[in-house]
Design a protein around this motif. Structure first.
Motif, PDB file in Angstrom:
ATOM      1  N   HIS A   1      10.592  11.839  51.974  1.00 27.78           N
ATOM      2  CA  HIS A   1      11.974  12.061  51.534  1.00 27.78           C
ATOM      3  C   HIS A   1      12.722  13.022  52.453  1.00 27.78           C
ATOM      4  O   HIS A   1      13.944  13.137  52.340  1.00 27.78           O
ATOM      5  CB  HIS A   1      11.978  12.590  50.103  1.00 27.78           C
ATOM      6  CG  HIS A   1      11.473  11.590  49.106  1.00 27.78           C
ATOM      7  ND1 HIS A   1      12.200  10.484  48.731  1.00 27.78           N
ATOM      8  CD2 HIS A   1      10.294  11.513  48.429  1.00 27.78           C
ATOM      9  CE1 HIS A   1      11.515   9.774  47.843  1.00 27.78           C
ATOM     10  NE2 HIS A   1      10.351  10.382  47.637  1.00 27.78           N
TER      11      HIS A   1
ATOM     12  N   ALA B   1      13.893   5.395  51.219  1.00 27.04           N
ATOM     13  CA  ALA B   1      13.767   4.312  50.237  1.00 27.04           C
ATOM     14  C   ALA B   1      12.388   4.251  49.601  1.00 27.04           C
ATOM     15  O   ALA B   1      12.126   3.331  48.806  1.00 27.04           O
ATOM     16  CB  ALA B   1      14.077   2.972  50.900  1.00 27.04           C
TER      17      ALA B   1
ATOM     18  N   GLY C   1       9.724   4.611  47.006  1.00 27.59           N
ATOM     19  CA  GLY C   1       9.789   4.749  45.563  1.00 27.59           C
ATOM     20  C   GLY C   1      10.776   3.819  44.901  1.00 27.59           C
ATOM     21  O   GLY C   1      10.746   3.671  43.675  1.00 27.59           O
ATOM     22  N   GLN C   2      11.650   3.176  45.678  1.00 24.16           N
ATOM     23  CA  GLN C   2      12.618   2.256  45.089  1.00 24.16           C
ATOM     24  C   GLN C   2      11.998   0.872  44.890  1.00 24.16           C
ATOM     25  O   GLN C   2      11.912   0.374  43.774  1.00 24.16           O
ATOM     26  CB  GLN C   2      13.854   2.167  45.977  1.00 24.16           C
ATOM     27  CG  GLN C   2      14.583   3.503  46.121  1.00 24.16           C
ATOM     28  CD  GLN C   2      15.779   3.411  47.057  1.00 24.16           C
ATOM     29  OE1 GLN C   2      16.124   2.320  47.527  1.00 24.16           O
ATOM     30  NE2 GLN C   2      16.422   4.535  47.323  1.00 24.16           N
ATOM     31  N   ARG C   3      11.570   0.255  45.987  1.00 23.29           N
ATOM     32  CA  ARG C   3      10.895  -1.039  45.871  1.00 23.29           C
ATOM     33  C   ARG C   3       9.398  -0.907  46.050  1.00 23.29           C
ATOM     34  O   ARG C   3       8.616  -1.577  45.372  1.00 23.29           O
ATOM     35  CB  ARG C   3      11.460  -2.010  46.929  1.00 23.29           C
ATOM     36  CG  ARG C   3      10.967  -3.448  46.766  1.00 23.29           C
ATOM     37  CD  ARG C   3      11.585  -4.348  47.811  1.00 23.29           C
ATOM     38  NE  ARG C   3      11.272  -3.874  49.154  1.00 23.29           N
ATOM     39  CZ  ARG C   3      10.138  -4.194  49.803  1.00 23.29           C
ATOM     40  NH1 ARG C   3       9.245  -4.970  49.223  1.00 23.29           N
ATOM     41  NH2 ARG C   3       9.920  -3.751  51.016  1.00 23.29           N
TER      42      ARG C   3
ATOM     43  N   ASN D   1       6.339   2.080  46.228  1.00 21.14           N
ATOM     44  CA  ASN D   1       6.042   3.498  46.049  1.00 21.14           C
ATOM     45  C   ASN D   1       5.055   3.968  47.105  1.00 21.14           C
ATOM     46  O   ASN D   1       4.593   3.190  47.945  1.00 21.14           O
ATOM     47  CB  ASN D   1       5.499   3.767  44.639  1.00 21.14           C
ATOM     48  CG  ASN D   1       4.269   2.924  44.322  1.00 21.14           C
ATOM     49  OD1 ASN D   1       3.473   2.600  45.214  1.00 21.14           O
ATOM     50  ND2 ASN D   1       4.111   2.557  43.064  1.00 21.14           N
TER      51      ASN D   1
ATOM     52  N   LEU E   1       9.331  -0.978  54.434  1.00 20.94           N
ATOM     53  CA  LEU E   1      10.448  -0.748  53.513  1.00 20.94           C
ATOM     54  C   LEU E   1      11.600  -1.717  53.762  1.00 20.94           C
ATOM     55  O   LEU E   1      12.349  -2.057  52.837  1.00 20.94           O
ATOM     56  CB  LEU E   1      10.941   0.693  53.643  1.00 20.94           C
ATOM     57  CG  LEU E   1       9.975   1.777  53.165  1.00 20.94           C
ATOM     58  CD1 LEU E   1      10.513   3.152  53.519  1.00 20.94           C
ATOM     59  CD2 LEU E   1       9.744   1.659  51.660  1.00 20.94           C
TER      60      LEU E   1
END
Length: 275
Positions: free
Chosen positions: A29, A36, A38-40, A42, A213
């Motif tokens: 992060h 990104a 953790g969004q699509r 993890n 990602l």
């Protein structure tokens, strides 16, 4: 033929690879290109994908890893030989002088104790005998013997102290060169290791994570890399391109041969002279 190959990641370095991967995911992060996570997908899914593609990712830092492993092996071999040369004579000498050293140690410990005990007894008895009204003739001998053992006790203590000092100096002299000779070795290995870690992170792990990602079809359980990974070179061989000559340029053309034109000479009489 062109060869593009990378050394296989050794078992002892897999833990370091996983440590670098975990650090990259832990600090993902802090990087805008990995925001990104953790969004699509993890962190655990990305970790699984990176572990499945270890061979592909480590290829990006193949040169640094080869240099690191070469230096590490070169450093280990002289160190092992040196330790063998030092330990074998030392163990042989210890085995040869074990009985003598043990006997000397026993004498060094018992001599002051026995001499001190004898001095105390002789002096105590001698001075008690001197206090008697008719002083026995051997009272002076007992006192003299007591002072003799007292002097012997002091000498034994001095010899034991000198022996301990010499032993400490001898052990210190055998340990200092080994520390000085190996003091510079870890620095060179650590520099090569740090270069490999940096190359593995910047050219291998981070591009792989960014591609994972960015790829909507990436499967976390699959060993196949994401489709967008293009900066990591492939490992393999490429042969020359052999192609047959074009048939259109030579189709229907065959060499033709013509026989020479033989004519018989023109013979005739004088009236048929050639013009």
């Amino acid at each position: 033929m062109h060869m593009n190959s990378a050394p296989h990641l050794l078992t002892e370095d897999r833990a370091e690879y996983e440590r670098i991967l975990d650090d990259a995911l832990r600090n993902a992060h802090d990087r805008p290109d990995l925001a990104a996570v953790g969004q699509r997908l993890n962190a655990e899914q990305l970790r699984t994908m990176a572990l499945n593609a270890t061979a592909l990712i480590t290829t990006a830092a193949a040169a640094e890893y080869e240099h690191y492993t070469k230096i590490r092996e070169d450093m280990r071999s002289p160190a092992a030989a040196a330790s063998t040369r030092i330990s074998v004579p030392a163990s042989a000498a210890d085995g040869a002088s074990q009985n003598g050293a043990g006997f000397a140690a026993v004498i060094a410990v018992l001599a002051p104790v026995l001499a001190g005990t004898a001095a105390l007894i002789f002096l105590l008895v001698g001075y008690i005998l001197k206090m008697l009204s008719p002083t026995p003739s051997f009272a002076a001998t007992m006192v003299a013997a007591g002072w003799f053992f007292a002097a012997l006790t002091a000498a034994a203590i001095l010899v034991a102290a000198i022996g301990l000092l010499l032993t400490a100096l001898r052990n210190g002299a055998t340990q200092l060169p080994a520390e000085e000779s190996t003091g510079e070795l870890p620095d060179e290995v650590s520099r090569a290791k740090e270069a490999w870690r940096h190359a593995l992170l910047e050219r291998g792990l981070l591009p792989f994570l960014r591609a994972a990602l960015a790829d909507p079809s990436a499967d976390p359980t699959s060993a196949a890399p994401p489709r967008h990974v293009s900066r990591i070179p492939k490992v393999g061989y490429s042969g020359p391109d052999y192609s047959s000559p074009s048939e259109g340029s030579t189709s229907g053309q065959r060499p033709t041969f013509t026989s020479p034109d033989f004519t018989s000479p023109d013979f005739g009489g004088p009236e048929h002279q050639p013009e």
